[in-house]
Design an enzyme around this catalytic site. Structure first.
Site, PDB file in Angstrom:
ATOM      1  N   SER A  20      21.531  -3.625   0.654  1.00 53.53           N
ATOM      2  CA  SER A  20      20.755  -2.471   0.186  1.00 53.53           C
ATOM      3  C   SER A  20      19.818  -2.860  -0.953  1.00 53.53           C
ATOM      4  O   SER A  20      20.038  -3.846  -1.663  1.00 53.53           O
ATOM      5  CB  SER A  20      21.698  -1.360  -0.295  1.00 53.53           C
ATOM      6  OG  SER A  20      22.377  -1.767  -1.473  1.00 53.53           O
ATOM      7  N   ILE A  21      18.786  -2.072  -1.106  1.00 56.60           N
ATOM      8  CA  ILE A  21      17.855  -2.271  -2.219  1.00 56.60           C
ATOM      9  C   ILE A  21      18.591  -2.084  -3.543  1.00 56.60           C
ATOM     10  O   ILE A  21      18.351  -2.815  -4.503  1.00 56.60           O
ATOM     11  CB  ILE A  21      16.654  -1.312  -2.094  1.00 56.60           C
ATOM     12  CG1 ILE A  21      15.828  -1.694  -0.867  1.00 56.60           C
ATOM     13  CG2 ILE A  21      15.796  -1.350  -3.351  1.00 56.60           C
ATOM     14  CD1 ILE A  21      14.747  -0.699  -0.509  1.00 56.60           C
ATOM     15  N   ASP A  65      31.958  11.443  -7.819  1.00 57.88           N
ATOM     16  CA  ASP A  65      31.364  12.294  -6.794  1.00 57.88           C
ATOM     17  C   ASP A  65      30.424  13.241  -7.530  1.00 57.88           C
ATOM     18  O   ASP A  65      30.868  14.146  -8.239  1.00 57.88           O
ATOM     19  CB  ASP A  65      32.453  13.062  -6.054  1.00 57.88           C
ATOM     20  CG  ASP A  65      31.904  13.963  -4.962  1.00 57.88           C
ATOM     21  OD1 ASP A  65      30.695  14.295  -4.999  1.00 57.88           O
ATOM     22  OD2 ASP A  65      32.683  14.349  -4.078  1.00 57.88           O
ATOM     23  N   VAL A  66      29.126  13.025  -7.380  1.00 54.42           N
ATOM     24  CA  VAL A  66      28.137  13.793  -8.149  1.00 54.42           C
ATOM     25  C   VAL A  66      28.068  15.261  -7.751  1.00 54.42           C
ATOM     26  O   VAL A  66      27.412  16.042  -8.436  1.00 54.42           O
ATOM     27  CB  VAL A  66      26.735  13.158  -8.074  1.00 54.42           C
ATOM     28  CG1 VAL A  66      26.735  11.792  -8.746  1.00 54.42           C
ATOM     29  CG2 VAL A  66      26.244  13.069  -6.634  1.00 54.42           C
ATOM     30  N   ILE A  93      21.766   7.447  -4.302  1.00 55.97           N
ATOM     31  CA  ILE A  93      22.719   8.327  -3.637  1.00 55.97           C
ATOM     32  C   ILE A  93      22.065   9.040  -2.456  1.00 55.97           C
ATOM     33  O   ILE A  93      20.986   9.613  -2.604  1.00 55.97           O
ATOM     34  CB  ILE A  93      23.247   9.387  -4.629  1.00 55.97           C
ATOM     35  CG1 ILE A  93      23.904   8.699  -5.817  1.00 55.97           C
ATOM     36  CG2 ILE A  93      24.207  10.340  -3.948  1.00 55.97           C
ATOM     37  CD1 ILE A  93      24.205   9.642  -6.974  1.00 55.97           C
ATOM     38  N   ALA A  96      24.602  12.485   4.489  1.00 59.62           N
ATOM     39  CA  ALA A  96      24.534  13.591   5.452  1.00 59.62           C
ATOM     40  C   ALA A  96      25.695  13.394   6.420  1.00 59.62           C
ATOM     41  O   ALA A  96      26.145  12.260   6.641  1.00 59.62           O
ATOM     42  CB  ALA A  96      23.215  13.599   6.208  1.00 59.62           C
ATOM     43  N   TYR A 156      17.426   9.919  11.877  1.00 64.43           N
ATOM     44  CA  TYR A 156      17.414  10.151  10.431  1.00 64.43           C
ATOM     45  C   TYR A 156      17.456  11.652  10.139  1.00 64.43           C
ATOM     46  O   TYR A 156      17.971  12.077   9.113  1.00 64.43           O
ATOM     47  CB  TYR A 156      16.192   9.477   9.792  1.00 64.43           C
ATOM     48  CG  TYR A 156      16.368   9.195   8.326  1.00 64.43           C
ATOM     49  CD1 TYR A 156      17.425   8.411   7.870  1.00 64.43           C
ATOM     50  CD2 TYR A 156      15.481   9.703   7.390  1.00 64.43           C
ATOM     51  CE1 TYR A 156      17.588   8.143   6.522  1.00 64.43           C
ATOM     52  CE2 TYR A 156      15.638   9.433   6.044  1.00 64.43           C
ATOM     53  CZ  TYR A 156      16.688   8.656   5.611  1.00 64.43           C
ATOM     54  OH  TYR A 156      16.855   8.395   4.279  1.00 64.43           O
ATOM     55  N   LYS A 163      15.236  13.496   1.791  1.00 68.50           N
ATOM     56  CA  LYS A 163      14.460  12.504   1.034  1.00 68.50           C
ATOM     57  C   LYS A 163      13.074  13.038   0.685  1.00 68.50           C
ATOM     58  O   LYS A 163      12.557  12.752  -0.396  1.00 68.50           O
ATOM     59  CB  LYS A 163      14.362  11.187   1.810  1.00 68.50           C
ATOM     60  CG  LYS A 163      15.663  10.424   1.827  1.00 68.50           C
ATOM     61  CD  LYS A 163      16.093  10.000   0.426  1.00 68.50           C
ATOM     62  CE  LYS A 163      17.297   9.082   0.444  1.00 68.50           C
ATOM     63  NZ  LYS A 163      17.641   8.607  -0.891  1.00 68.50           N
TER      64      LYS A 163
END
Length: 168
Positions: A20-21, A65-66, A93, A96, A156, A163
């Protein structure tokens, strides 16, 4: 050779995997001398993020967990007790429900839509509100998005909308 982030603390929320980035960003923080703190959202992700934290030589790996204000408050209290400041926060973060990604967008449930928005977009607001007081000299908060916010990307679905909301 001096390190650009020596003496700085970097918080990266939800590094998913080593490809991941967010992982590359965390690796750069460590390379440049920052104290790295990683979080994971659920017990399902704990072992993976702990492994990534060991690879990155993270200072700590914490659960958060936000979507639960008490967990976000607990993270802030831990950060206060462990130095008290954060210089940079990476919000990587996104979430879905699998079924909302695998079926046509028109079949997205209301609850699934709201969950994707809460975790993937609104959490930036709650994280920024929680972390900003730990940045008394200023700091940086950044978030990560994806091409699926502006283009149709197969499977997606609701994440594209989430996003796009994050970007707005």
């Amino acid at each position: 050779m001096s390190q650009l982030l020596a003496g700085k603390t970097a918080l990266d929320l939800d590094v998913a995997n080593r490809w991941s980035i967010a992982y590359a960003i965390s690796a750069a923080f460590v390379r440049e001398g920052a104290k790295l703190i990683l979080t994971y959202q659920s017990e399902r992700q704990k072992a993976t993020v702990e492994e990534l934290g060991a690879e990155l030589k993270a200072h700590s790996v914490l659960g958060c967990d936000v979507t639960k204000p008490e967990e976000l408050s607990g993270l802030v209290e831990h950060l206060r007790a462990d130095g008290g400041t954060v210089d940079v926060c990476v919000h990587s973060i996104a979430f879905a429900n699998r079924e909302d990604l695998s079926r046509p967008f028109l079949e997205t449930s209301r609850d699934g839509f709201l969950l994707a928005q809460e975790v993937s977009a609104y959490s930036l607001v709650s994280v920024a509100r929680a972390v900003a007081p730990l940045m008394p000299q200023g700091g940086s908060i950044l978030t990560l998005t994806y091409l699926g916010s502006t283009r149709v990307v197969r499977n997606y679905n609701v994440m594209g909308v989430a996003k796009a909301s994050l970007e707005a």
